[in-house]
Write a protein that holds these residues in place. Structure first.
Motif, PDB file in Angstrom:
ATOM      1  N   GLY A 163      -0.601   8.992   5.339  1.00 29.61           N
ATOM      2  CA  GLY A 163      -1.624   9.493   4.421  1.00 29.61           C
ATOM      3  C   GLY A 163      -2.011   8.481   3.355  1.00 29.61           C
ATOM      4  O   GLY A 163      -2.563   8.846   2.321  1.00 29.61           O
ATOM      5  N   VAL A 164      -1.694   7.210   3.573  1.00 26.33           N
ATOM      6  CA  VAL A 164      -2.073   6.173   2.622  1.00 26.33           C
ATOM      7  C   VAL A 164      -3.569   5.880   2.773  1.00 26.33           C
ATOM      8  O   VAL A 164      -4.062   5.723   3.887  1.00 26.33           O
ATOM      9  CB  VAL A 164      -1.264   4.876   2.865  1.00 26.33           C
ATOM     10  CG1 VAL A 164      -1.701   3.779   1.906  1.00 26.33           C
ATOM     11  CG2 VAL A 164       0.214   5.151   2.727  1.00 26.33           C
ATOM     12  N   GLU A 165      -4.252   5.845   1.645  1.00 21.46           N
ATOM     13  CA  GLU A 165      -5.684   5.596   1.723  1.00 21.46           C
ATOM     14  C   GLU A 165      -5.981   4.104   1.696  1.00 21.46           C
ATOM     15  O   GLU A 165      -5.476   3.375   0.862  1.00 21.46           O
ATOM     16  CB  GLU A 165      -6.393   6.276   0.544  1.00 21.46           C
ATOM     17  CG  GLU A 165      -6.528   7.774   0.746  1.00 21.46           C
ATOM     18  CD  GLU A 165      -7.240   8.426  -0.422  1.00 21.46           C
ATOM     19  OE1 GLU A 165      -8.027   7.750  -1.087  1.00 21.46           O
ATOM     20  OE2 GLU A 165      -6.975   9.627  -0.642  1.00 21.46           O
ATOM     21  N   PHE A 166      -6.811   3.671   2.623  1.00 23.61           N
ATOM     22  CA  PHE A 166      -7.219   2.275   2.659  1.00 23.61           C
ATOM     23  C   PHE A 166      -8.484   2.193   3.481  1.00 23.61           C
ATOM     24  O   PHE A 166      -8.866   3.142   4.142  1.00 23.61           O
ATOM     25  CB  PHE A 166      -6.125   1.408   3.291  1.00 23.61           C
ATOM     26  CG  PHE A 166      -5.819   1.797   4.718  1.00 23.61           C
ATOM     27  CD1 PHE A 166      -6.476   1.195   5.764  1.00 23.61           C
ATOM     28  CD2 PHE A 166      -4.903   2.801   4.987  1.00 23.61           C
ATOM     29  CE1 PHE A 166      -6.213   1.578   7.073  1.00 23.61           C
ATOM     30  CE2 PHE A 166      -4.640   3.188   6.298  1.00 23.61           C
ATOM     31  CZ  PHE A 166      -5.296   2.569   7.333  1.00 23.61           C
ATOM     32  N   MET A 167      -9.157   1.096   3.395  1.00 21.50           N
ATOM     33  CA  MET A 167     -10.325   0.916   4.250  1.00 21.50           C
ATOM     34  C   MET A 167     -10.380  -0.508   4.754  1.00 21.50           C
ATOM     35  O   MET A 167      -9.905  -1.428   4.100  1.00 21.50           O
ATOM     36  CB  MET A 167     -11.608   1.265   3.500  1.00 21.50           C
ATOM     37  CG  MET A 167     -11.836   0.427   2.260  1.00 21.50           C
ATOM     38  SD  MET A 167     -13.419   0.827   1.487  1.00 21.50           S
ATOM     39  CE  MET A 167     -14.530  -0.154   2.481  1.00 21.50           C
ATOM     40  N   HIS A 221       1.170   4.068  -2.870  1.00 23.65           N
ATOM     41  CA  HIS A 221       0.938   5.455  -2.464  1.00 23.65           C
ATOM     42  C   HIS A 221       2.066   6.355  -2.955  1.00 23.65           C
ATOM     43  O   HIS A 221       1.838   7.472  -3.417  1.00 23.65           O
ATOM     44  CB  HIS A 221       0.805   5.534  -0.945  1.00 23.65           C
ATOM     45  CG  HIS A 221       0.579   6.926  -0.439  1.00 23.65           C
ATOM     46  ND1 HIS A 221      -0.624   7.578  -0.590  1.00 23.65           N
ATOM     47  CD2 HIS A 221       1.395   7.790   0.209  1.00 23.65           C
ATOM     48  CE1 HIS A 221      -0.530   8.790  -0.048  1.00 23.65           C
ATOM     49  NE2 HIS A 221       0.681   8.937   0.440  1.00 23.65           N
ATOM     50  N   LYS A 267      -0.051   1.177  -9.927  1.00 23.86           N
ATOM     51  CA  LYS A 267      -1.235   1.524  -9.156  1.00 23.86           C
ATOM     52  C   LYS A 267      -2.311   0.471  -9.394  1.00 23.86           C
ATOM     53  O   LYS A 267      -2.694   0.204 -10.516  1.00 23.86           O
ATOM     54  CB  LYS A 267      -1.764   2.886  -9.623  1.00 23.86           C
ATOM     55  CG  LYS A 267      -2.190   3.781  -8.474  1.00 23.86           C
ATOM     56  CD  LYS A 267      -2.607   5.163  -8.971  1.00 23.86           C
ATOM     57  CE  LYS A 267      -3.225   5.961  -7.851  1.00 23.86           C
ATOM     58  NZ  LYS A 267      -2.275   6.468  -6.866  1.00 23.86           N
ATOM     59  N   ALA A 278       0.840  -1.198   0.000  1.00 20.91           N
ATOM     60  CA  ALA A 278       0.000   0.000   0.000  1.00 20.91           C
ATOM     61  C   ALA A 278       0.873   1.245   0.000  1.00 20.91           C
ATOM     62  O   ALA A 278       0.587   2.232  -0.682  1.00 20.91           O
ATOM     63  CB  ALA A 278      -0.928  -0.003   1.215  1.00 20.91           C
ATOM     64  N   ARG A 279       1.974   1.186   0.751  1.00 14.14           N
ATOM     65  CA  ARG A 279       2.881   2.333   0.830  1.00 14.14           C
ATOM     66  C   ARG A 279       3.580   2.555  -0.509  1.00 14.14           C
ATOM     67  O   ARG A 279       3.699   3.681  -0.979  1.00 14.14           O
ATOM     68  CB  ARG A 279       3.894   2.103   1.954  1.00 14.14           C
ATOM     69  CG  ARG A 279       4.676   3.334   2.316  1.00 14.14           C
ATOM     70  CD  ARG A 279       5.500   3.144   3.570  1.00 14.14           C
ATOM     71  NE  ARG A 279       4.751   3.435   4.775  1.00 14.14           N
ATOM     72  CZ  ARG A 279       4.426   2.540   5.701  1.00 14.14           C
ATOM     73  NH1 ARG A 279       4.762   1.286   5.553  1.00 14.14           N
ATOM     74  NH2 ARG A 279       3.750   2.879   6.766  1.00 14.14           N
ATOM     75  N   ALA A 333      -1.884   5.215   8.146  1.00 17.24           N
ATOM     76  CA  ALA A 333      -2.742   6.387   8.296  1.00 17.24           C
ATOM     77  C   ALA A 333      -1.885   7.636   8.475  1.00 17.24           C
ATOM     78  O   ALA A 333      -2.177   8.690   7.917  1.00 17.24           O
ATOM     79  CB  ALA A 333      -3.687   6.201   9.484  1.00 17.24           C
ATOM     80  N   TYR A 343      -5.515  -6.104  -1.454  1.00 21.00           N
ATOM     81  CA  TYR A 343      -6.050  -6.330  -0.119  1.00 21.00           C
ATOM     82  C   TYR A 343      -5.199  -7.353   0.592  1.00 21.00           C
ATOM     83  O   TYR A 343      -4.458  -8.110  -0.053  1.00 21.00           O
ATOM     84  CB  TYR A 343      -7.528  -6.740  -0.151  1.00 21.00           C
ATOM     85  CG  TYR A 343      -7.783  -8.139  -0.700  1.00 21.00           C
ATOM     86  CD1 TYR A 343      -7.841  -8.356  -2.067  1.00 21.00           C
ATOM     87  CD2 TYR A 343      -7.986  -9.214   0.160  1.00 21.00           C
ATOM     88  CE1 TYR A 343      -8.092  -9.620  -2.576  1.00 21.00           C
ATOM     89  CE2 TYR A 343      -8.237 -10.484  -0.338  1.00 21.00           C
ATOM     90  CZ  TYR A 343      -8.283 -10.690  -1.714  1.00 21.00           C
ATOM     91  OH  TYR A 343      -8.528 -11.934  -2.208  1.00 21.00           O
TER      92      TYR A 343
END
Ligand SMILES: [Zn+2]
Length: 141
Positions: A127-131, A102, A108, A98-99, A124, A112
């Motif tokens: 500033g990496v976006e994930f859910m 980012h 890109k 993820a990093r 977080a 998961y």
């Protein structure tokens, strides 16, 4: 006196003695409770002491399911399945991948996988976006 297991925002664990839960809350609100290691005043009760102390343990979330939640869960599961179909599974490399995505170090794409509490925190902060993706008991069948 009550003993609380406390943890600061940097993950240091320590014990604190308080007259009552209200006593702790009051002292915490006034910034009187600080970490003995880094002196952070962002201190909370360590609810999941084992998970926090190792830092590498994966979070397990248990869902209590009532009849009325089943439809919502079915919908969530559908969404989670859709995410999985359109994303690469990276296992416990999630935080690294993820990093990289980012910061543009790799292609890109949707990914998961699993991340520890500490990894999620630092993602977080970067500033990496994930859910969070809901985990269902039958996912590992
Ligand atoms: Zn600390």
């Amino acid at each position: 006196m009550i003993r609380f297991n406390l943890v600061c925002d940097a993950g240091h664990e320590f014990d604190g003695w308080f007259r009552s839960n209200d006593d702790f809350t009051g002292q915490q609100a006034r910034g009187f409770v600080s970490c003995p290691v880094c002196h952070s005043e962002k201190v909370g009760k360590a609810l999941m002491a084992p998970a926090v102390s190792t830092g590498r343990k994966k979070e397990k979330i248990a869902l209590a399911v009532g009849e009325e939640q089943k439809q919502v869960l079915a919908k969530l599961k559908e969404m989670a399945d859709a995410v999985r179909q359109n994303a690469d599974y990276v296992g416990d490399k999630f935080a690294d991948e993820a990093r990289k995505i980012h910061f543009g170090e790799t292609e890109k794409r949707g990914i998961y996988g699993e991340a520890s509490v500490d990894e999620v925190k630092s993602l977080a902060e970067d500033g990496v976006e994930f859910m969070p993706l809901p985990v269902f008991p039958d996912d590992h069948n």
